[in-house]
Design an enzyme around this catalytic site. Structure first.
Site, short mmCIF file in Angstrom:
data_model
loop_
_atom_site.label_atom_id
_atom_site.label_comp_id
_atom_site.label_asym_id
_atom_site.label_seq_id
_atom_site.Cartn_x
_atom_site.Cartn_y
_atom_site.Cartn_z
N LEU A 14 4.27 47.55 -11.61
CA LEU A 14 4.15 48.28 -12.21
C LEU A 14 4.57 47.87 -13.45
O LEU A 14 4.40 48.95 -15.29
CB LEU A 14 6.47 48.42 -12.74
CG LEU A 14 7.54 48.92 -11.48
CD1 LEU A 14 8.48 48.63 -11.49
CD2 LEU A 14 6.93 50.30 -10.72
N LYS A 64 -1.99 33.65 -9.03
CA LYS A 64 -1.55 33.23 -10.50
C LYS A 64 -2.31 31.19 -10.60
O LYS A 64 -2.32 30.16 -11.29
CB LYS A 64 0.24 33.19 -10.80
CG LYS A 64 0.36 34.33 -10.31
CD LYS A 64 2.53 33.99 -11.01
CE LYS A 64 2.44 35.23 -11.01
NZ LYS A 64 4.48 34.51 -11.75
N ASP A 100 6.30 33.57 -17.36
CA ASP A 100 7.51 33.67 -16.44
C ASP A 100 9.10 32.80 -17.02
O ASP A 100 10.10 33.70 -16.45
CB ASP A 100 6.94 34.07 -15.31
CG ASP A 100 6.08 34.33 -14.53
OD1 ASP A 100 6.78 35.38 -15.24
OD2 ASP A 100 5.59 34.32 -13.71
N ALA A 125 11.59 25.49 -5.05
CA ALA A 125 11.23 24.52 -6.16
C ALA A 125 9.34 24.64 -6.14
O ALA A 125 8.95 24.24 -6.45
CB ALA A 125 10.97 22.88 -5.69
N ALA A 128 7.12 29.43 -9.82
CA ALA A 128 8.40 30.36 -10.35
C ALA A 128 9.90 29.88 -10.80
O ALA A 128 10.65 29.64 -12.34
CB ALA A 128 8.72 31.40 -9.89
N ARG A 153 9.50 19.06 -2.09
CA ARG A 153 8.18 20.06 -2.98
C ARG A 153 8.31 19.56 -4.01
O ARG A 153 8.02 19.65 -5.21
CB ARG A 153 8.91 21.20 -2.95
CG ARG A 153 8.95 22.23 -3.40
CD ARG A 153 7.40 22.79 -2.89
NE ARG A 153 6.48 24.03 -3.43
CZ ARG A 153 6.06 25.18 -2.82
NH1 ARG A 153 7.49 25.25 -2.17
NH2 ARG A 153 5.69 25.74 -4.26
#
Length: 268
Positions: A14, A64, A100, A125, A128, A153
């Site tokens: 979008l 990303k 973000d 974790a 993001a 993580r």
């Protein structure tokens, strides 16, 4: 100016609708398109972007992290998150950013004004989570808590946080003012349950960074329990506004962006 979002798949994005609405509202003739770049073609990214003569672009799943080696400079927030979602092309240089975290926190602050004094739990974790955690940690008075299924993580984290397992998080849910799900659980096609909400306090704000579906299973469950809920729509809009600011040094029209996305989600 010319902009785009790259990802694979990308037809569902979008971002074009949102950014074009902003351009129209501000009277700009800028353009924004969606570019599908499969993983196997990503090594051609410089060539593809150059041919399009873009001034900047957004990056979404699954690129990303993949974009980072192609950048000339990466800002601190993106380094901390280990991911880039915005690239500015200036004087031939590619500069990577991550909007973000600041996008989510700006949105959250608008619905929870006393954010500085909140006791917050983040579920997950990943990239993001990291971006949001670093942004929150800048001003929170209480130590942030992050829960993940595996403790390994956290080895790449260098932030002073409480690290707990998801099992422990379930037991301590009643202590938190805000709980934020940053995992893919609940995303369209993913009905995995990330945590049991049995001990959730009725005063806790339950949040999810996902906005499709508009209410994820964890938000629906919290709402049934009487909790206030908050999805990822504002994060999407505010991160887009931050990208626009980076590219143009102009403030975006937040209302036009959010209205355009809501209309699209409602099928208008």
């Amino acid at each position: 100016m010319k902009f785009a979002v790259i990802g694979n798949p990308i037809s569902h994005s979008l971002s074009p609708v949102m950014h074009r609405a902003n351009f129209n509202s501000l009277g700009l003739d800028d353009t924004y398109e969606a570019l599908n770049i499969p993983i196997e073609d990503f090594h051609l990214i410089k060539e593809i972007i150059s041919k399009k003569e873009l001034d900047g672009f957004n990056i979404t799943i699954p690129h990303k992290e993949r974009i980072i080696p192609y950048l000339d400079y990466v800002d601190e927030q993106a380094i901390n998150a280990g991911a880039v979602n915005t690239v500015l092309i200036k004087d031939g240089k590619w500069i990577g950013y991550n909007t973000d975290g600041i996008g989510y926190v700006k949105g959250l602050h608008s619905v929870y004004p006393d954010l500085e004094n909140a006791y917050i739990l983040i579920l997950g974790a990943g990239g993001a989570s990291k971006g949001i955690a670093y942004e929150l940690a800048k001003f929170l008075k209480l130590k942030l808590t992050v829960a993940n299924r595996t403790m390994a993580r956290f080895e790449s984290w260098n932030l002073n946080i409480n690290q707990i397992s998801l099992a422990d998080a379930e037991n301590y849910l009643a202590e938190f003012d805000i709980v934020i799900n940053t995992t893919p659980a609940g995303m369209a096609g993913n009905n995995e349950s990330i945590i049991n909400l049995k001990h959730l306090s009725p005063n806790t704000l339950m949040s999810d960074i996902i906005y499709i579906p508009y209410k994820t299973p964890i938000l629906e469950e919290a709402e049934r329990k009487g909790n206030h809920i908050y999805n990822g729509l504002d994060m999407f809009v505010y991160q887009g506004a931050e990208s626009f600011k980076i590219w143009t040094n102009k403030d975006a029209d937040i209302n036009s962006m959010k209205t355009a996305v809501l209309q699209q989600l409602k099928g208008e």
